[in-house]
Design a protein around this motif. Sequence first.
Motif, PDB file in Angstrom:
ATOM      1  N   ILE A 290       0.864  -1.181   0.000  1.00  0.00           N
ATOM      2  CA  ILE A 290       0.000   0.000   0.000  1.00  0.00           C
ATOM      3  C   ILE A 290       0.901   1.230   0.000  1.00  0.00           C
ATOM      4  N   PRO A 291       0.405   2.399  -0.400  1.00  0.00           N
ATOM      5  CA  PRO A 291       1.248   3.608  -0.457  1.00  0.00           C
ATOM      6  C   PRO A 291       1.937   3.892   0.870  1.00  0.00           C
ATOM      7  N   MET A 292       3.207   4.276   0.778  1.00  0.00           N
ATOM      8  CA  MET A 292       3.998   4.505   1.979  1.00  0.00           C
ATOM      9  C   MET A 292       3.536   5.712   2.783  1.00  0.00           C
ATOM     10  N   ASN A 293       2.812   6.635   2.153  1.00  0.00           N
ATOM     11  CA  ASN A 293       2.352   7.795   2.904  1.00  0.00           C
ATOM     12  C   ASN A 293       1.020   7.538   3.606  1.00  0.00           C
ATOM     13  N   THR A 294       0.577   6.296   3.593  1.00  0.00           N
ATOM     14  CA  THR A 294      -0.631   5.932   4.330  1.00  0.00           C
ATOM     15  C   THR A 294      -0.311   5.842   5.821  1.00  0.00           C
ATOM     16  N   LYS A 295      -1.142   6.446   6.629  1.00  0.00           N
ATOM     17  CA  LYS A 295      -0.960   6.390   8.074  1.00  0.00           C
ATOM     18  C   LYS A 295      -1.791   5.240   8.626  1.00  0.00           C
ATOM     19  N   LEU A 296      -1.112   4.275   9.238  1.00  0.00           N
ATOM     20  CA  LEU A 296      -1.802   3.111   9.786  1.00  0.00           C
ATOM     21  C   LEU A 296      -2.195   3.356  11.235  1.00  0.00           C
ATOM     22  N   ASN A 297      -3.399   2.960  11.556  1.00  0.00           N
ATOM     23  CA  ASN A 297      -3.904   3.060  12.929  1.00  0.00           C
ATOM     24  C   ASN A 297      -4.263   1.662  13.406  1.00  0.00           C
ATOM     25  N   PRO A 298      -3.564   1.135  14.416  1.00  0.00           N
ATOM     26  CA  PRO A 298      -3.831  -0.242  14.857  1.00  0.00           C
ATOM     27  C   PRO A 298      -5.152  -0.349  15.609  1.00  0.00           C
ATOM     28  N   LEU A 299      -5.933  -1.342  15.231  1.00  0.00           N
ATOM     29  CA  LEU A 299      -7.172  -1.616  15.956  1.00  0.00           C
ATOM     30  C   LEU A 299      -6.908  -2.474  17.190  1.00  0.00           C
ATOM     31  N   ASP A 300      -5.806  -3.221  17.167  1.00  0.00           N
ATOM     32  CA  ASP A 300      -5.431  -4.036  18.321  1.00  0.00           C
ATOM     33  C   ASP A 300      -4.585  -3.187  19.268  1.00  0.00           C
ATOM     34  N   LYS A 301      -5.081  -3.012  20.479  1.00  0.00           N
ATOM     35  CA  LYS A 301      -4.355  -2.210  21.457  1.00  0.00           C
ATOM     36  C   LYS A 301      -3.383  -3.043  22.288  1.00  0.00           C
ATOM     37  N   ASP A 302      -3.654  -4.324  22.396  1.00  0.00           N
ATOM     38  CA  ASP A 302      -2.797  -5.213  23.166  1.00  0.00           C
ATOM     39  C   ASP A 302      -2.599  -6.511  22.412  1.00  0.00           C
ATOM     40  N   PHE A 303      -1.568  -7.249  22.805  1.00  0.00           N
ATOM     41  CA  PHE A 303      -1.311  -8.546  22.196  1.00  0.00           C
ATOM     42  C   PHE A 303      -2.345  -9.561  22.677  1.00  0.00           C
ATOM     43  N   PRO A 304      -2.842 -10.403  21.770  1.00  0.00           N
ATOM     44  CA  PRO A 304      -3.729 -11.489  22.215  1.00  0.00           C
ATOM     45  C   PRO A 304      -2.904 -12.600  22.856  1.00  0.00           C
TER      46      PRO A 304
END
Length: 509
Positions: A290-304
């Motif tokens: 995906i484009p490198m200028n995409t800002k990713l926001n994690p939906l997982d806040k903690d490790f399962p």
Amino acid sequence: MNKYTYRILAATVVLALSLGVGAEAKGSVTRTTTDPSITEKALAAQMNQVSKDKTVNFNNMLVQKNLSDSLGNVAAPEASNLDIDLHGAVTTAIKNNRDITIADLQRKEAEAAVSQAAAAKNPSVSYGWTRSDHKAASSPVTKVVNIDGYPVSTIAGMGPSSTHSYQNSVSVSWPIWTGGAVEGQIDSARYQKNVSDVNYYMKEADTKLSAVKAYYTWLENIKLAEVQDQSVADYASHLNNVQQQFDAGIVAKLDVLTSNVSLANAKQSSIAAHNARDMAEANLKNIMRIPMNTKLNPLDKDFPEPDFDITMDQAILMAQKYRWELIEKDYAVKIANENLRIAKAGYMPTIALGGGYSWNTAGLSGFDKDDWSAKGTISWNPWDGGATQAKIKSAKEAIKVAQEQLLQARESVELEVRQDYLNILAYKEQIRATEASVAQAEEAYKIATVRYQSGVGINLDVLDAELQLNTARTNYITALYNYNIGLATLEHAMGIPAVIHPEFAKAGK
């Protein structure tokens, strides 16, 4: 040519063409970015600075104030935000992976190779047309002259003459028996198609593992950056307390200096952690394509922390049955056996049927002549100087090599599964141990802080307690990361498919 003969020839051609349709054989069921114009203009501007005498370029474009002028008025791609979880990351990676696309194209290529091999069993029809021009023997040349007003023919001499001829032919050839050579080539091509299918499924599994590792590495670095930020906050709070006590004349200047150094070191670690987080995010975007200028926001806040209840024996048995590399080695043995079958065909006779029709006119008018033929051929080469014998010996040894490679691969897979399984057990215990140490380190830090504020403890106790707390939090996150990566690695080692294809149900029947 009479009507009866014409009908025989026409029927033979139609039969050959109809049987030729069957050449399209199918393989058996297999078991189971940034804007480029920006880069181009930057490179063009860089190249324009190269001198003809090959002087080394020390004009670093990165520190130029007018760098934007060299790039032109090209607008950067618009940035976007993307909320992502593990499922979305893996799905996107598998969908966009080029290795998977290439492997899928190779499957189609192998499918066509099966059809090509199968075509050798079908009849073939050929047509030839020839025109020949040649010089004939000399012949007298006459010439008309006027004698006393009367035309008189005289012989002027001997001159060459030219002529031409035509040859048309239609032939049909049909191999009836090749001693098993063609059949072996067809089966070998089908096994190669199976191998290409397995390679396609393996690329999917490899991509899934890479995406899982990239996603969890990103999540780990996010959590580690948070730990370092908390450490900076703790050191800053403690420094504020030390400074107040120093201003009140309670503690020495040394406490202020050492607390400042600890805070500076914590800030350095925080900078490195944030950089590692950003690099991990870039790596994940690269795997997802995906484009490198995409800002990713994690939906997982903690490790399962999913349950793990499979036994080692079950994991090994599943790997021995479903691991992609072992399936490929199985097919390699089958291909080696087919090569032996092809080699043995050198001792067998071959049988073929054929026929044809020819005429010597320029067009189809020659069809009124009965110049046709039909033939059957039996060929046998009882002795070829030992070539066939050598091929058979080589093929037999190749079978042994393929079998040894299969056994070697099975042993390697078992070792890999055992190691992955034992690692998971260790990571599970590490989670419990580090989880307890975090609670204890937090309590120790609180006690050290209170003791220092009360004038009972010393500054070094607080700094050590904060360092131990930072280490405990880091170890806990690393243990969770290792556990989840271990599960994904064991899943890959067991040959669990990344995508459930419809053909899997057919292969299991």
